[in-house]
Design a protein around this motif. Structure first.
Motif, PDB file in Angstrom:
ATOM      1  N   LEU A   1      83.287   0.811  26.546  1.00  0.00           N
ATOM      2  CA  LEU A   1      83.616   1.086  25.144  1.00  0.00           C
ATOM      3  C   LEU A   1      84.025  -0.195  24.418  1.00  0.00           C
ATOM      4  CD1 LEU A   1      85.533   4.437  25.630  1.00  0.00           C
ATOM      5  CD2 LEU A   1      83.409   4.132  24.334  1.00  0.00           C
ATOM      6  N   HIS A   2      84.804  -1.023  25.082  1.00  0.00           N
ATOM      7  CA  HIS A   2      85.219  -2.287  24.464  1.00  0.00           C
ATOM      8  C   HIS A   2      84.004  -3.168  24.171  1.00  0.00           C
ATOM      9  CE1 HIS A   2      87.573  -5.759  23.442  1.00  0.00           C
ATOM     10  NE2 HIS A   2      86.862  -6.470  24.291  1.00  0.00           N
ATOM     11  N   LEU A   3      83.070  -3.250  25.107  1.00  0.00           N
ATOM     12  CA  LEU A   3      81.886  -4.092  24.895  1.00  0.00           C
ATOM     13  C   LEU A   3      80.969  -3.528  23.821  1.00  0.00           C
ATOM     14  CD1 LEU A   3      81.212  -5.215  28.556  1.00  0.00           C
ATOM     15  CD2 LEU A   3      82.047  -6.626  26.648  1.00  0.00           C
ATOM     16  N   ILE A   4      80.890  -2.219  23.700  1.00  0.00           N
ATOM     17  CA  ILE A   4      80.123  -1.610  22.599  1.00  0.00           C
ATOM     18  C   ILE A   4      80.749  -2.038  21.270  1.00  0.00           C
ATOM     19  CG2 ILE A   4      79.565   0.566  21.435  1.00  0.00           C
ATOM     20  CD1 ILE A   4      79.422   1.798  24.347  1.00  0.00           C
ATOM     21  N   GLU A   5      82.072  -1.934  21.180  1.00  0.00           N
ATOM     22  CA  GLU A   5      82.777  -2.322  19.950  1.00  0.00           C
ATOM     23  C   GLU A   5      82.596  -3.803  19.670  1.00  0.00           C
ATOM     24  OE1 GLU A   5      85.681  -4.433  17.873  1.00  0.00           O
ATOM     25  OE2 GLU A   5      85.846  -4.361  20.043  1.00  0.00           O
ATOM     26  N   GLU A   6      82.818  -4.637  20.670  1.00  0.00           N
ATOM     27  CA  GLU A   6      82.740  -6.098  20.483  1.00  0.00           C
ATOM     28  C   GLU A   6      81.329  -6.520  20.066  1.00  0.00           C
ATOM     29  OE1 GLU A   6      84.042 -10.331  21.580  1.00  0.00           O
ATOM     30  OE2 GLU A   6      85.266  -8.542  21.849  1.00  0.00           O
ATOM     31  N   THR A   7      80.329  -6.007  20.748  1.00  0.00           N
ATOM     32  CA  THR A   7      78.953  -6.387  20.443  1.00  0.00           C
ATOM     33  C   THR A   7      78.555  -5.896  19.049  1.00  0.00           C
ATOM     34  OG1 THR A   7      78.455  -6.276  22.808  1.00  0.00           O
ATOM     35  CG2 THR A   7      76.570  -6.348  21.301  1.00  0.00           C
ATOM     36  N   SER A   8      78.948  -4.682  18.716  1.00  0.00           N
ATOM     37  CA  SER A   8      78.617  -4.131  17.395  1.00  0.00           C
ATOM     38  C   SER A   8      79.293  -4.926  16.286  1.00  0.00           C
ATOM     39  CB  SER A   8      79.033  -2.663  17.324  1.00  0.00           C
ATOM     40  OG  SER A   8      78.306  -1.913  18.279  1.00  0.00           O
ATOM     41  N   ARG A   9      80.555  -5.326  16.498  1.00  0.00           N
ATOM     42  CA  ARG A   9      81.265  -6.126  15.503  1.00  0.00           C
ATOM     43  C   ARG A   9      80.563  -7.460  15.295  1.00  0.00           C
ATOM     44  NH1 ARG A   9      85.437  -9.216  17.076  1.00  0.00           N
ATOM     45  NH2 ARG A   9      85.891  -7.781  18.778  1.00  0.00           N
ATOM     46  N   HIS A  10      80.152  -8.095  16.397  1.00  0.00           N
ATOM     47  CA  HIS A  10      79.478  -9.381  16.263  1.00  0.00           C
ATOM     48  C   HIS A  10      78.070  -9.236  15.694  1.00  0.00           C
ATOM     49  CE1 HIS A  10      82.737 -11.740  17.599  1.00  0.00           C
ATOM     50  NE2 HIS A  10      82.784 -11.198  18.806  1.00  0.00           N
ATOM     51  N   ASN A  11      77.480  -8.055  15.799  1.00  0.00           N
ATOM     52  CA  ASN A  11      76.194  -7.831  15.132  1.00  0.00           C
ATOM     53  C   ASN A  11      76.351  -7.967  13.619  1.00  0.00           C
ATOM     54  OD1 ASN A  11      74.577  -7.541  17.357  1.00  0.00           O
ATOM     55  ND2 ASN A  11      74.772  -5.318  17.440  1.00  0.00           N
ATOM     56  N   GLY A  12      77.503  -7.579  13.100  1.00  0.00           N
ATOM     57  CA  GLY A  12      77.772  -7.789  11.672  1.00  0.00           C
ATOM     58  C   GLY A  12      77.824  -9.270  11.345  1.00  0.00           C
ATOM     59  N   HIS A  13      78.436 -10.057  12.226  1.00  0.00           N
ATOM     60  CA  HIS A  13      78.453 -11.508  12.019  1.00  0.00           C
ATOM     61  C   HIS A  13      77.040 -12.080  12.081  1.00  0.00           C
ATOM     62  CE1 HIS A  13      82.703 -11.087  13.797  1.00  0.00           C
ATOM     63  NE2 HIS A  13      82.803 -11.162  12.483  1.00  0.00           N
ATOM     64  N   LEU A  14      76.251 -11.602  13.049  1.00  0.00           N
ATOM     65  CA  LEU A  14      74.857 -12.056  13.150  1.00  0.00           C
ATOM     66  C   LEU A  14      74.090 -11.732  11.870  1.00  0.00           C
ATOM     67  CD1 LEU A  14      74.143 -11.032  16.840  1.00  0.00           C
ATOM     68  CD2 LEU A  14      73.991 -13.365  15.944  1.00  0.00           C
ATOM     69  N   ASP A  15      74.341 -10.558  11.286  1.00  0.00           N
ATOM     70  CA  ASP A  15      73.713 -10.175  10.013  1.00  0.00           C
ATOM     71  C   ASP A  15      73.995 -11.203   8.925  1.00  0.00           C
ATOM     72  OD1 ASP A  15      72.353  -7.742  10.308  1.00  0.00           O
ATOM     73  OD2 ASP A  15      74.142  -6.540   9.930  1.00  0.00           O
ATOM     74  N   VAL A  16      75.263 -11.517   8.767  1.00  0.00           N
ATOM     75  CA  VAL A  16      75.683 -12.430   7.708  1.00  0.00           C
ATOM     76  C   VAL A  16      75.106 -13.822   7.931  1.00  0.00           C
ATOM     77  CG1 VAL A  16      77.690 -13.596   6.696  1.00  0.00           C
ATOM     78  CG2 VAL A  16      77.771 -11.140   7.158  1.00  0.00           C
ATOM     79  N   VAL A  17      75.250 -14.336   9.149  1.00  0.00           N
ATOM     80  CA  VAL A  17      74.749 -15.685   9.442  1.00  0.00           C
ATOM     81  C   VAL A  17      73.245 -15.741   9.230  1.00  0.00           C
ATOM     82  CG1 VAL A  17      74.446 -17.423  11.259  1.00  0.00           C
ATOM     83  CG2 VAL A  17      76.662 -16.292  10.966  1.00  0.00           C
ATOM     84  N   ARG A  18      72.522 -14.740   9.714  1.00  0.00           N
ATOM     85  CA  ARG A  18      71.066 -14.752   9.571  1.00  0.00           C
ATOM     86  C   ARG A  18      70.661 -14.741   8.106  1.00  0.00           C
ATOM     87  NH1 ARG A  18      66.293 -13.846  12.738  1.00  0.00           N
ATOM     88  NH2 ARG A  18      64.713 -14.699  11.375  1.00  0.00           N
ATOM     89  N   GLU A  19      71.297 -13.918   7.302  1.00  0.00           N
ATOM     90  CA  GLU A  19      70.949 -13.874   5.887  1.00  0.00           C
ATOM     91  C   GLU A  19      71.233 -15.219   5.212  1.00  0.00           C
ATOM     92  OE1 GLU A  19      71.706 -11.337   1.783  1.00  0.00           O
ATOM     93  OE2 GLU A  19      72.551 -10.588   3.672  1.00  0.00           O
ATOM     94  N   LEU A  20      72.333 -15.850   5.573  1.00  0.00           N
ATOM     95  CA  LEU A  20      72.682 -17.118   4.953  1.00  0.00           C
ATOM     96  C   LEU A  20      71.787 -18.274   5.402  1.00  0.00           C
ATOM     97  CD1 LEU A  20      76.568 -16.876   4.994  1.00  0.00           C
ATOM     98  CD2 LEU A  20      75.057 -16.717   3.010  1.00  0.00           C
ATOM     99  N   VAL A  21      71.319 -18.266   6.662  1.00  0.00           N
ATOM    100  CA  VAL A  21      70.514 -19.410   7.119  1.00  0.00           C
ATOM    101  C   VAL A  21      69.053 -19.328   6.674  1.00  0.00           C
ATOM    102  CG1 VAL A  21      72.021 -19.967   9.066  1.00  0.00           C
ATOM    103  CG2 VAL A  21      69.994 -18.541   9.466  1.00  0.00           C
ATOM    104  N   ASP A  22      68.497 -18.101   6.580  1.00  0.00           N
ATOM    105  CA  ASP A  22      67.085 -18.050   6.185  1.00  0.00           C
ATOM    106  C   ASP A  22      66.698 -16.863   5.318  1.00  0.00           C
ATOM    107  OD1 ASP A  22      66.820 -15.891   7.953  1.00  0.00           O
ATOM    108  OD2 ASP A  22      65.424 -16.909   9.297  1.00  0.00           O
ATOM    109  N   GLY A  23      67.698 -16.092   4.891  1.00  0.00           N
ATOM    110  CA  GLY A  23      67.417 -14.988   3.968  1.00  0.00           C
ATOM    111  C   GLY A  23      66.997 -13.683   4.605  1.00  0.00           C
ATOM    112  N   ARG A  24      66.791 -13.661   5.912  1.00  0.00           N
ATOM    113  CA  ARG A  24      66.332 -12.418   6.559  1.00  0.00           C
ATOM    114  C   ARG A  24      67.463 -11.410   6.638  1.00  0.00           C
ATOM    115  NH1 ARG A  24      64.852 -10.879  12.541  1.00  0.00           N
ATOM    116  NH2 ARG A  24      64.008  -8.834  12.124  1.00  0.00           N
ATOM    117  N   THR A  25      67.145 -10.158   6.292  1.00  0.00           N
ATOM    118  CA  THR A  25      68.086  -9.063   6.394  1.00  0.00           C
ATOM    119  C   THR A  25      67.444  -7.942   7.194  1.00  0.00           C
ATOM    120  OG1 THR A  25      67.319  -8.052   4.334  1.00  0.00           O
ATOM    121  CG2 THR A  25      69.167  -9.606   4.170  1.00  0.00           C
ATOM    122  N   GLY A  26      68.246  -7.013   7.605  1.00  0.00           N
ATOM    123  CA  GLY A  26      67.725  -5.872   8.353  1.00  0.00           C
ATOM    124  C   GLY A  26      67.909  -6.054   9.843  1.00  0.00           C
ATOM    125  N   ALA A  27      67.106  -5.338  10.604  1.00  0.00           N
ATOM    126  CA  ALA A  27      67.148  -5.292  12.071  1.00  0.00           C
ATOM    127  C   ALA A  27      68.297  -4.483  12.568  1.00  0.00           C
ATOM    128  CB  ALA A  27      67.150  -6.668  12.716  1.00  0.00           C
TER     129      ALA A  27
END
Length: 171
Positions: free
Chosen positions: A145-171
């Motif tokens: 459960l902790h790893l599901i939470e941790e990975t999901s939270r960092h997926n939000g960070h991946l979203d933001v970083v990806r959009e800022l570096v090259d504009g891609r959103t989604g996934a």
């Protein structure tokens, strides 16, 4: 394109937990698809110089190492985590920019395969060898459960970083 599904093939507790962790892992990998090597190393948030796609994937890999191998199995720290200090608490994120993203993703996938076996070989009620900071010994269910939470939270960070570096959103 990575196929994402959070629908388990069976409805028992273990299958549901493993399916959600795999879904979160697959989402993290999907957020990195098609990014350039340069953009994978870029840290677009001024206040977060370690927040890169490479750094986040490395962090996810080493967080799983910590929880499955160090805390649950009681093994020793390995890799960049051995270099952590109060001044440099996340060396796995700092050093990741020196490793190509495809290599980081391959290591993360290989490790995920090993941990799927570990989870299948242990009862969800099995307690961790090492206690968490308050002295409690969590069980494998809690680790998942902790790893599901941790990975999901960092997926939000991946979203933001990806959009800022090259504009891609989604996934």
């Amino acid at each position: 394109m990575t196929r994402l599904t959070d629908t388990p093939p069976a409805w028992d507790e273990r299958t549901q937990l493993v399916t959600f962790l795999d879904y979160a892992r697959d989402t993290a990998r999907a957020k990195c698809e098609g990014v350039s090597a340069e953009d994978a190393r870029r840290a677009p948030l001024p206040g977060s110089p370690l927040m890169t796609l490479c750094g986040l994937i490395s962090h996810l890999r080493w967080v799983e190492h910590y929880w499955f191998e160090v805390m649950f199995l009681g093994e020793d720290l390995a890799g960049p985590l051995t270099e952590a200090t109060d001044e440099d608490p996340d060396p796995e994120m700092r050093t990741a920019v020196d490793t190509p993203l495809p290599q980081l993703l391959a290591e993360y996938e290989s490790q995920s395969t090993r941990y799927r076996r570990l989870v299948s070989d242990h009862d969800l009620n099995t307690t961790a060898k090492r206690p968490i900071s308050n002295g409690d010994h969590v069980d494998l269910r809690w680790v998942l459960l902790h790893l599901i939470e941790e990975t999901s939270r960092h997926n939000g960070h991946l979203d933001v970083v990806r959009e800022l570096v090259d504009g891609r959103t989604g996934a």
